[in-house]
Motif scaffolding. Structure first.
Motif, PDB file in Angstrom:
ATOM      1  N   LEU A  28       0.683  -1.464   0.089  1.00 16.59           N
ATOM      2  CA  LEU A  28       0.135   0.047   0.097  1.00 16.59           C
ATOM      3  C   LEU A  28       0.465   1.467   0.231  1.00 16.59           C
ATOM      4  O   LEU A  28       1.761   1.258   0.782  1.00 16.59           O
ATOM      5  CB  LEU A  28      -0.837  -0.122   1.752  1.00 16.59           C
ATOM      6  CG  LEU A  28      -1.492  -1.515   1.038  1.00 16.59           C
ATOM      7  CD1 LEU A  28      -2.327  -0.726   2.506  1.00 16.59           C
ATOM      8  CD2 LEU A  28      -2.975  -1.271  -0.002  1.00 16.59           C
ATOM      9  N   GLY A  29       0.849   2.134  -0.922  1.00 17.26           N
ATOM     10  CA  GLY A  29       0.864   3.435  -1.214  1.00 17.26           C
ATOM     11  C   GLY A  29       2.685   3.410  -1.206  1.00 17.26           C
ATOM     12  O   GLY A  29       2.242   2.631  -2.424  1.00 17.26           O
ATOM     13  N   VAL A  43      -1.280   9.941  -4.585  1.00 19.15           N
ATOM     14  CA  VAL A  43      -2.849   9.561  -4.531  1.00 19.15           C
ATOM     15  C   VAL A  43      -3.679   8.581  -5.300  1.00 19.15           C
ATOM     16  O   VAL A  43      -4.710   8.417  -4.994  1.00 19.15           O
ATOM     17  CB  VAL A  43      -3.552  11.173  -4.536  1.00 19.15           C
ATOM     18  CG1 VAL A  43      -2.853  12.117  -3.747  1.00 19.15           C
ATOM     19  CG2 VAL A  43      -3.695  11.822  -6.225  1.00 19.15           C
ATOM     20  N   ALA A  44      -2.661   7.502  -5.649  1.00 18.79           N
ATOM     21  CA  ALA A  44      -3.416   6.227  -6.007  1.00 18.79           C
ATOM     22  C   ALA A  44      -3.850   5.599  -4.811  1.00 18.79           C
ATOM     23  O   ALA A  44      -3.121   5.036  -4.210  1.00 18.79           O
ATOM     24  CB  ALA A  44      -2.435   5.624  -6.804  1.00 18.79           C
ATOM     25  N   GLY A  45      -5.334   4.952  -4.862  1.00 21.90           N
ATOM     26  CA  GLY A  45      -5.710   3.987  -4.352  1.00 21.90           C
ATOM     27  C   GLY A  45      -6.523   5.181  -2.861  1.00 21.90           C
ATOM     28  O   GLY A  45      -5.531   5.824  -2.501  1.00 21.90           O
ATOM     29  N   PHE A  46      -6.910   3.706  -2.419  1.00 21.97           N
ATOM     30  CA  PHE A  46      -6.490   4.274  -0.749  1.00 21.97           C
ATOM     31  C   PHE A  46      -5.758   4.835   0.115  1.00 21.97           C
ATOM     32  O   PHE A  46      -4.370   3.700  -0.168  1.00 21.97           O
ATOM     33  CB  PHE A  46      -7.570   3.613  -0.499  1.00 21.97           C
ATOM     34  CG  PHE A  46      -9.598   3.980  -0.516  1.00 21.97           C
ATOM     35  CD1 PHE A  46     -10.146   4.902  -0.896  1.00 21.97           C
ATOM     36  CD2 PHE A  46      -9.944   2.931  -0.811  1.00 21.97           C
ATOM     37  CE1 PHE A  46     -11.156   4.536  -1.255  1.00 21.97           C
ATOM     38  CE2 PHE A  46     -10.931   2.323  -2.018  1.00 21.97           C
ATOM     39  CZ  PHE A  46     -11.594   3.744  -1.930  1.00 21.97           C
ATOM     40  N   ASP A  47      -5.178   5.692   0.704  1.00 20.09           N
ATOM     41  CA  ASP A  47      -4.233   5.862   1.731  1.00 20.09           C
ATOM     42  C   ASP A  47      -4.205   4.995   2.917  1.00 20.09           C
ATOM     43  O   ASP A  47      -4.434   4.567   3.687  1.00 20.09           O
ATOM     44  CB  ASP A  47      -3.880   7.345   2.318  1.00 20.09           C
ATOM     45  CG  ASP A  47      -3.519   8.202   1.425  1.00 20.09           C
ATOM     46  OD1 ASP A  47      -3.338   7.692   0.269  1.00 20.09           O
ATOM     47  OD2 ASP A  47      -3.425   9.151   1.586  1.00 20.09           O
ATOM     48  N   ARG A 103      -0.918   5.356   5.885  1.00 22.10           N
ATOM     49  CA  ARG A 103      -1.295   5.835   6.757  1.00 22.10           C
ATOM     50  C   ARG A 103      -2.441   5.219   7.639  1.00 22.10           C
ATOM     51  O   ARG A 103      -2.305   5.269   9.127  1.00 22.10           O
ATOM     52  CB  ARG A 103      -2.432   6.957   6.310  1.00 22.10           C
ATOM     53  CG  ARG A 103      -1.052   8.149   6.171  1.00 22.10           C
ATOM     54  CD  ARG A 103      -1.403   9.931   5.879  1.00 22.10           C
ATOM     55  NE  ARG A 103      -1.023  10.107   3.917  1.00 22.10           N
ATOM     56  CZ  ARG A 103      -0.367  10.654   3.706  1.00 22.10           C
ATOM     57  NH1 ARG A 103       0.481  10.735   4.603  1.00 22.10           N
ATOM     58  NH2 ARG A 103      -0.328  10.222   2.066  1.00 22.10           N
ATOM     59  N   LEU A 104      -3.534   4.782   7.429  1.00 21.15           N
ATOM     60  CA  LEU A 104      -4.588   4.210   8.277  1.00 21.15           C
ATOM     61  C   LEU A 104      -3.305   3.267   9.653  1.00 21.15           C
ATOM     62  O   LEU A 104      -4.064   2.943   9.985  1.00 21.15           O
ATOM     63  CB  LEU A 104      -4.731   2.980   7.448  1.00 21.15           C
ATOM     64  CG  LEU A 104      -6.211   2.601   8.084  1.00 21.15           C
ATOM     65  CD1 LEU A 104      -7.933   3.984   9.173  1.00 21.15           C
ATOM     66  CD2 LEU A 104      -7.448   2.212   7.136  1.00 21.15           C
TER      67      LEU A 104
END
Lengths: 499, 357
Positions: free
Chosen positions: B141-142, B149-153, B156-157
């Protein structure tokens, strides 16, 4: 083109009883709160990516959170897709209407609810323009840092949905770094507050998850942003280079020297000559590339850091370095950068702005590869971008009146984005995936990631009604898109080193 | 986990994934452990240990990119030492509770130090993670670039999720150049005079990088370029002070912060004095307040919530005592659905944050 949704590759919904939908919505929206005729809805056909167009089923223009909630609950109940829209300046087709959708415009949420200079926050409705926040904060010596190029027009709700950046985010961060809290209405009609007035909130960081979620998880009805003290002083340097490679190396060397400029922008010859002709910024039109490097802070520190930046640029082969002598010249240097996009009109009837990011050290390699792709596809590409954070904005020049050129530009854009992924970057730095880059998501992420994104969406929106067909591709689309690339042969950009 | 590999770099992602898959099949809850230095934080757990400590080593560090990627078991002290060789650092100054403390634990707990209000928190510097979900699937992820800004963050979650959403395998963090100058000041001011002074100071573009009140004095730290630091020190006044106590504050070695039962209140900086009896230390210019008190837990939480904040029983929670302030029902429901998304069998650090998660 991608503005056509494909029932085989995109989500599908059963068309609702339109008369009943209108009747139910009218009960909650005042007389002018619902648009139903094609003439009235025409302006909502597209967003900043004007090449993509589609008609919504209805346009809802609520004024209150309770009205947003009612619209969402009715749509959830009737299985109607909802596309939220701010100022419509987005460049990735994120607000492109899905066929038959209720387009939910937040434009009437346009009030600044308060600026708290002691807490250094501003509480605003989502339709407030980005620049209006800094204007309201200015009497207190404060400003809102993220500054997308569209800041005159774009709204803060859209900024949150896209996690917008800008020239100054190298030093001051993206939207996600400058938020205090967000009020969100879910499709189920829950009004929830994420974040809060304290520095953090208990539980998972859902405010971070919502930021940049492109309207897929909920509808933002209020935003509290952080404000920063205005810097005392700022100076800008213009450095010219005889090759794009030398300019790219200077960018990496400035960061390596421990300097974080407030802005570090690069323009190639095609972009800078067009900008120069357009606004007479004083750019050297014989340069292959120029850098604009802005430093802010205390006067003595700027002077000392500027001396170091100049020597770094000279060591990288700068043919010219000029520090703007006063505020007027500083504004002039920036006017060229800010006018670069409109200046493209001098070169071609249309341009298509790409938004990939790459590791800084690959800047020169990637720009050379883009030049090669440009020749291969037969369309010129100008480069003007946020070099400091590796955020490229190749501008593909084309003529939409020439049959097939738009599709050609779209194909070249896709190839550039896949190049960014191949060198370890991303298909979007600040414009969002929207509809535009839905296929390239399959290049950046594998099946497990696409599945988890879809599951995250389902946790907020089980029926998948919020902004369908955007940001997260279906696995069917990735299968189709992947197959196309396997068909073309080996891995794309096999001749480039990968990370 | 074999201890023989614990002191050298190794990639054991596959065996970790196997362990998670087995646990998922047998519905065996796991307690994820890095250096186990923050065992006291969060709700206590007696579940089987999944040790990530041997999954260790820096994968990539390119100073000109301002990014480091390391396996989750890499000791945070090693990472900071490596960054220091290139004049860089982690801006969020995580507290380090011992030499075994890992980068994975730093991100999972999401704890940030004195610089947090001025530079940002852990979540602000996470650029990407590789994480095992509750079925042992590896998710990337990331990424490793600053803007993405591709895909949900989802990455960070993971910061501050206490491992409840998956097992971190590696993390990519944005790093920053070390400031050229650093200086500490101390001012003889009571707490409310100190709060008033701070409200004015932080509104100005001064190079403040820390502000805590220890009950008797306001302590300020300035970091930045030489001239800005010198100029700010002249303007603010007070006495020069050693920088050592800032390390003690960061790593929570100050006497009050070592108390066996310690509350952390996160509140608006401008909240004013709170009506709770006890010994206080105000950090983050008043936004993070440490409290040692005999007041009832419900009372501590009620006071924090009343001013828009929340209270965490940072250390010393009893077996059935809540650690974190409870969530409103719709928010808790979202948390439960997200937990089920990443960990359908509910085997990854169950109950570590909330009983219901």
């Amino acid at each position: 083109m991608l503005d056509r949704f494909d029932p085989a590759l995109d989500p599908t919904f059963v068309a609702p009883d339109r008369t009943r939908l209108i009747a139910r919505l009218k009960a909650f929206l005042p007389n002018d709160g619902l648009l139903t005729t094609p003439e009235a809805m025409k302006v909502y056909e597209s967003d900043g990516l004007a090449a993509y167009r589609g008609m919504p089923g209805l346009v809802a223009l609520p004024r209150k959170t309770a009205e947003v909630r009612a619209v969402l609950m009715i749509c959830a109940d009737m299985g109607v897709p909802v596309v939220a829209r701010g100022a419509g300046t987005g460049l990735s087709g994120g607000a492109l209407p899905f066929p038959g959708c209720v387009l939910l415009s937040l434009s009437r949420f346009n009030q600044i609810l308060g600026v708290d200079p002691d807490a250094m926050t501003a509480r605003v409705q989502p339709g407030v323009r980005n620049l209006a926040i800094s204007e309201a904060a200015a009497p207190f010596g404060l400003f809102y840092a993220p500054d997308p190029s569209s800041q005159l027009a774009c709204s803060i709700g859209g900024n949150v949905a896209e996690n917008a950046g800008g020239v100054h985010c190298l030093k001051y961060g993206l939207t996600v770094h400058n938020l205090q809290s967000v009020e969100l209405v879910t499709l189920e009609g829950e009004i929830i507050t994420l974040g809060g007035p304290a520095p953090d909130a208990p539980g998972f960081d859902l405010m971070a998850l919502i930021t940049g979620s492109e309207g897929l998880l909920g509808v933002i009805t209020e935003v509290t942003v952080k404000l920063l003290p205005q810097p005392v002083h700022a100076r800008v340097l213009l450095a010219a280079f005889a090759s794009v490679r030398a300019g790219g190396e200077a960018v990496a060397a400035i960061i390596a020297a421990g300097i974080i400029p407030a802005g570090l922008e690069m323009m190639d010859n095609l972009a800078l000559t067009a900008a120069e002709a357009h606004v007479h910024a004083g750019y050297p039109t014989d340069a292959a590339a120029i850098l604009l490097c802005e430093l802010d802070g205390a006067t003595a520190d700027i002077d000392e850091e500027m001396a170091r930046v100049i020597s770094v640029c000279e060591a990288a082969g700068a043919t010219q370095t000029r520090v703007a002598c006063d505020e007027a010249e500083r504004a002039q240097f920036w006017a060229g950068r800010k006018g670069a996009f409109p200046a493209m009109g001098r070169l071609a009837p249309d341009y298509y702005c790409i938004d990939g990011t790459i590791p800084r050290r690959r800047l020169a390699d990637v720009l050379e590869e883009i030049a090669r792709l440009s020749r291969e596809h037969g369309l010129p590409v100008a480069n003007v971008f946020h070099a400091g954070d590796g955020n490229l904005h190749p501008l593909i020049l084309y003529d939409a009146r020439v049959d097939g050129q738009m599709e050609q530009a779209e194909t070249l854009g896709g190839a550039i984005l896949e190049l960014c992924v191949a060198v370890g970057g991303s298909i979007t730095g600040e414009h969002g995936v929207g509809r535009e880059k839905i296929n390239q998501m399959c290049a950046q992420f594998g099946t497990p990631e696409i599945e988890i994104f879809a599951a995250i969406k389902a946790a907020f929106d089980p029926a998948g009604l919020l902004n369908p067909g955007k940001a997260i591709p279906t696995l069917a689309r990735c299968a189709e898109f992947g197959a196309m690339h396997v068909h073309k042969g080996a891995v794309p950009f096999a001749h480039l080193d990968r990370l | 986990m074999p201890t023989s590999t614990a002191c050298r770099d190794a990639d054991v992602a596959e065996s970790l994934a196997d362990a998670v898959r087995r646990a998922s099949e047998t519905h065996t809850p796991l307690r994820i452990v890095g250096g186990d230095s923050k065992r006291f934080f969060g709700r206590p757990s007696t579940d089987d240990v999944l040790s990530v400590a041997s999954h260790r080593g820096v994968i990539a560090y390119e100073p000109t990119e301002l990014v480091i990627t390391a396996r989750a078991g890499t000791p945070i002290v090693d990472i900071e030492a490596l960054l220091a060789t290139r004049g860089q650092m982690l801006a969020f100054e995580p507290p380090v509770f011992g030499p075994t403390s890992t980068i994975g634990g730093v991100v999972a707990t999401g704890l940030s130090g004195p610089r947090r209000p001025f530079a940002g928190a852990v979540r602000d510097f996470v650029l990407g993670v590789t994480v095992l979900d509750g079925q042992g699937r590896s998710l990337r992820l990331g990424g490793t670039v600053v803007k993405n800004v591709a895909g949900f963050d989802g990455f960070r979650l993971m910061a501050g999720a206490l491992g409840c959403l998956g097992v971190l395998l590696d993390v990519s963090l944005r790093v920053v150049p070390k400031p050229r100058a650093e200086r500490a000041l101390s001012l003889q001011l009571d707490n409310s005079a100190s709060a008033t002074l701070l409200t004015g100071l932080v509104r100005r573009p001064l190079p403040v990088s820390g502000a805590f009140h220890d009950g008797a004095r306001l302590n300020l730290r300035l970091s930045g370029a030489d001239a800005a630091v010198a100029q700010a020190a002249r303007e603010i006044g007070g006495e020069d002070a050693p920088l050592g106590p800032w390390d003690d504050l960061r790593h929570m070695r100050l006497p009050l912060l070592s108390a066996p039962r310690l509350w952390r209140l996160a509140v608006p900086r401008t909240a004013g004095d709170l009506t709770l009896e006890g010994r206080w230390l105000h950090d983050w210019a008043g936004a993070q307040r440490w409290l040692v008190t005999d007041e009832l837990a419900d009372q501590v939480r009620a006071v924090a919530v009343a001013v828009g904040g929340h209270a965490t029983l940072f250390r010393g929670a009893g077996p059935d005592e809540a650690v974190f302030t409870s969530l409103p029902p719709p928010l808790l429901a979202l948390h439960q659905r997200l937990k089920a998304t990443f960990d359908p069998a509910g085997i990854i650090n169950p109950g570590r944050m909330y009983k219901e998660l």
